[in-house]
Design a protein around this motif. Structure first.
Motif, mmCIF file in Angstrom:
data_model
loop_
_atom_site.group_PDB
_atom_site.id
_atom_site.type_symbol
_atom_site.label_atom_id
_atom_site.label_comp_id
_atom_site.label_asym_id
_atom_site.label_seq_id
_atom_site.Cartn_x
_atom_site.Cartn_y
_atom_site.Cartn_z
ATOM 1 N N PRO A 82 0.844 -1.260 0.152
ATOM 2 C CA PRO A 82 0.007 0.121 0.004
ATOM 3 C C PRO A 82 0.687 1.118 -0.097
ATOM 4 C CG PRO A 82 0.185 -1.033 2.114
ATOM 5 C CD PRO A 82 0.740 -1.960 1.165
ATOM 6 N N SER A 83 0.244 2.502 -0.438
ATOM 7 C CA SER A 83 1.051 3.566 -0.491
ATOM 8 C C SER A 83 0.509 4.939 -0.348
ATOM 9 C CB SER A 83 1.807 3.468 -2.069
ATOM 10 O OG SER A 83 0.561 3.721 -2.832
ATOM 11 N N TYR A 84 1.285 5.950 -0.076
ATOM 12 C CA TYR A 84 0.725 7.205 0.347
ATOM 13 C C TYR A 84 0.997 8.079 -0.997
ATOM 14 C CZ TYR A 84 1.131 6.021 5.120
ATOM 15 O OH TYR A 84 0.874 5.536 6.431
ATOM 16 N N ASP A 85 0.558 7.622 -2.306
ATOM 17 C CA ASP A 85 0.859 8.262 -3.436
ATOM 18 C C ASP A 85 -0.140 7.788 -4.542
ATOM 19 O OD1 ASP A 85 1.752 5.610 -4.556
ATOM 20 O OD2 ASP A 85 3.446 6.037 -3.456
ATOM 21 N N LYS A 86 0.115 8.130 -5.713
ATOM 22 C CA LYS A 86 -0.977 7.844 -6.651
ATOM 23 C C LYS A 86 -1.079 6.597 -7.151
ATOM 24 C CE LYS A 86 1.526 9.880 -10.856
ATOM 25 N NZ LYS A 86 1.257 10.564 -11.871
ATOM 26 N N GLN A 87 -0.255 5.515 -6.572
ATOM 27 C CA GLN A 87 -0.202 4.026 -6.852
ATOM 28 C C GLN A 87 -1.746 3.791 -6.397
ATOM 29 O OE1 GLN A 87 2.080 2.419 -8.549
ATOM 30 N NE2 GLN A 87 0.613 0.903 -8.654
ATOM 31 N N PHE A 88 -2.602 4.369 -5.663
ATOM 32 C CA PHE A 88 -3.634 3.919 -5.244
ATOM 33 C C PHE A 88 -4.629 3.996 -6.252
ATOM 34 C CE2 PHE A 88 -7.760 5.495 -3.433
ATOM 35 C CZ PHE A 88 -8.193 4.500 -2.525
ATOM 36 N N VAL A 89 -4.340 5.158 -7.156
ATOM 37 C CA VAL A 89 -5.240 5.355 -8.482
ATOM 38 C C VAL A 89 -4.732 4.293 -9.465
ATOM 39 C CG1 VAL A 89 -5.982 7.080 -10.072
ATOM 40 C CG2 VAL A 89 -5.633 7.835 -8.049
ATOM 41 N N ARG A 90 -3.553 4.095 -9.721
ATOM 42 C CA ARG A 90 -3.091 3.019 -10.590
ATOM 43 C C ARG A 90 -3.631 1.716 -10.472
ATOM 44 N NH1 ARG A 90 2.399 5.051 -9.255
ATOM 45 N NH2 ARG A 90 3.002 6.652 -10.673
ATOM 46 N N ASP A 91 -3.573 1.380 -9.018
ATOM 47 C CA ASP A 91 -4.043 0.063 -8.844
ATOM 48 C C ASP A 91 -5.772 -0.092 -9.235
ATOM 49 O OD1 ASP A 91 -1.837 -0.303 -7.861
ATOM 50 O OD2 ASP A 91 -2.334 -0.332 -5.770
ATOM 51 N N TYR A 92 -6.401 1.053 -8.943
ATOM 52 C CA TYR A 92 -7.898 0.968 -9.299
ATOM 53 C C TYR A 92 -8.142 1.250 -10.812
ATOM 54 C CZ TYR A 92 -12.454 2.899 -10.892
ATOM 55 O OH TYR A 92 -13.639 2.954 -11.455
ATOM 56 N N LEU A 93 -7.175 1.689 -11.490
ATOM 57 C CA LEU A 93 -7.370 1.747 -12.977
ATOM 58 C C LEU A 93 -7.106 0.543 -13.668
ATOM 59 C CD1 LEU A 93 -5.699 5.206 -13.681
ATOM 60 C CD2 LEU A 93 -8.111 4.728 -13.809
ATOM 61 N N GLU A 94 -6.290 -0.369 -12.844
ATOM 62 C CA GLU A 94 -5.519 -1.493 -13.575
ATOM 63 C C GLU A 94 -6.989 -2.523 -13.457
ATOM 64 O OE1 GLU A 94 -3.271 -2.314 -15.341
ATOM 65 O OE2 GLU A 94 -1.331 -1.483 -14.408
ATOM 66 N N THR A 95 -7.836 -2.242 -12.746
ATOM 67 C CA THR A 95 -8.792 -3.257 -12.872
ATOM 68 C C THR A 95 -9.899 -2.892 -13.995
ATOM 69 O OG1 THR A 95 -10.497 -1.966 -11.313
ATOM 70 C CG2 THR A 95 -8.906 -3.094 -10.068
ATOM 71 N N LEU A 96 -9.755 -1.750 -14.359
ATOM 72 C CA LEU A 96 -10.585 -1.511 -15.652
ATOM 73 C C LEU A 96 -10.291 -2.154 -17.137
ATOM 74 C CD1 LEU A 96 -10.900 2.376 -14.588
ATOM 75 C CD2 LEU A 96 -12.314 0.465 -13.822
ATOM 76 N N ASP A 97 -11.185 -1.943 -17.907
ATOM 77 C CA ASP A 97 -11.016 -2.385 -19.208
ATOM 78 C C ASP A 97 -10.590 -1.070 -19.775
ATOM 79 O OD1 ASP A 97 -10.673 -3.461 -21.671
ATOM 80 O OD2 ASP A 97 -12.997 -3.545 -21.901
#
Length: 298
Positions: free
Chosen positions: A248-263
């Motif tokens: 887990p991270s204090y950065d925009k990896q949180f957003v990247r991880d969400y985007l990786e779940t999308l088509d």
């Protein structure tokens, strides 16, 4: 409460560049006014939803680091007042915490990246061939594993809407010359080591960070743009770190991880973000600012 700004508008000032996050205005021939918006980019695409207060947080944490590392490398800040640089009638409260007056430098056309852990594109390159930017690493390393020592892994500086590409040090030398390339490498690693040691004392691991540099008319090197922010770095909570998985991270990896779940093909336009992702991202940036710089967002 933090302000919200997607795109700046400053009548009377010449807009030189509107980047993924920052808008850059001319202040005469020798200085710039740089405004950090609340835009968020991921996979080199600017997403449609702003993150409220993000620009204020980025600017405050950058200024904190510029101050801490000034003895290691001069930076672009002039120390001049934002209020005096803004055109008459502009809302100072909207711009003061997200803007800086800087020297006008010639950008070095290379992204300077230091890595202390094996993650992101470095992990992908290592899996493919055991190297990162031409640097051979020990066999058997796991995802997110700490490297034996920090490494300099530069990339191209991509235009808006295109992707950065990892390159070797030889290509940096070919692009900017051997002397400047070595100055950039030494400065990048020195700043990273300093920041990683400081952050570790506050329970944060700096996995990697990207720096940008510029030169003045005399060829002197400065660090510029932003420094050790959640946009340009991976910050991991030390208490939750485990090698072998993406922490887990204090950065925009949180957003990247969400985007990786999308088509989504990682091309513009980017997808709309759910409110929970927007609020979660803002909270992570605020926590990084609080833990690293001791600054609390009201």
């Amino acid at each position: 409460m933090p302000t919200v700004l997607s795109h700046s508008t400053l009548p009377g000032l010449t807009l030189l560049h509107r980047g993924k996050v920052r808008d850059v205005y001319a202040l005469g021939a020798d200085e710039l006014l740089i405004v950090a918006s609340d835009r968020l980019s991921a996979f080199d695409v600017v997403l449609p939803d702003p993150i409220p207060g993000k620009g204020e947080m980025l600017t405050q944490i950058s200024n904190f680091w510029f101050g801490r590392t000034a003895a290691l490398m001069p930076n672009h800040l002039t120390g001049k007042s934002v209020a005096e640089a803004l055109p008459a009638g502009v809302d100072l409260a909207l711009y003061e915490k997200r803007s800086v007056v800087t020297r006008r430098l010639k950008p070095v056309p290379v992204e300077a990246i230091a890595r202390g852990y094996l993650i992101g594109s470095g992990w992908k390159d290592y899996q493919a061939g055991g190297t990162v930017c031409g640097i051979r690493l020990p066999a058997g390393l796991r995802q997110a594993e700490k490297l034996p020592e920090p490494i300099f892994t530069p990339s191209t500086k991509a235009a808006l809407g295109t992707h950065d590409e990892n390159i070797g040090f030889d290509q940096v030398v070919a692009t900017i010359g051997a002397d400047l390339a070595e100055q950039v490498r030494v400065a990048t690693l020195a700043i990273y080591r300093h920041a990683a040691e400081y952050a570790a004392e506050r329970g944060i691991l700096v996995a990697d960070t990207k720096l940008e540099f510029g030169t003045d008319a005399d060829g002197r090197l400065y660090v510029m743009d932003e420094m050790l922010t959640p946009d340009s770095s991976r910050f991991w909570p030390a208490e939750e770190y485990r090698a072998g998985t993406s922490p887990p991270s204090y950065d925009k990896q949180f957003v990247r991880d969400y985007l990786e779940t999308l088509d989504w093909n990682k091309q513009a336009p980017g997808p709309i973000l759910p409110r929970a992702v927007i609020e979660g991202t803002a909270a992570k940036y605020a926590e990084a600012l609080r833990r690293l710089a001791g600054i609390t967002i009201d």
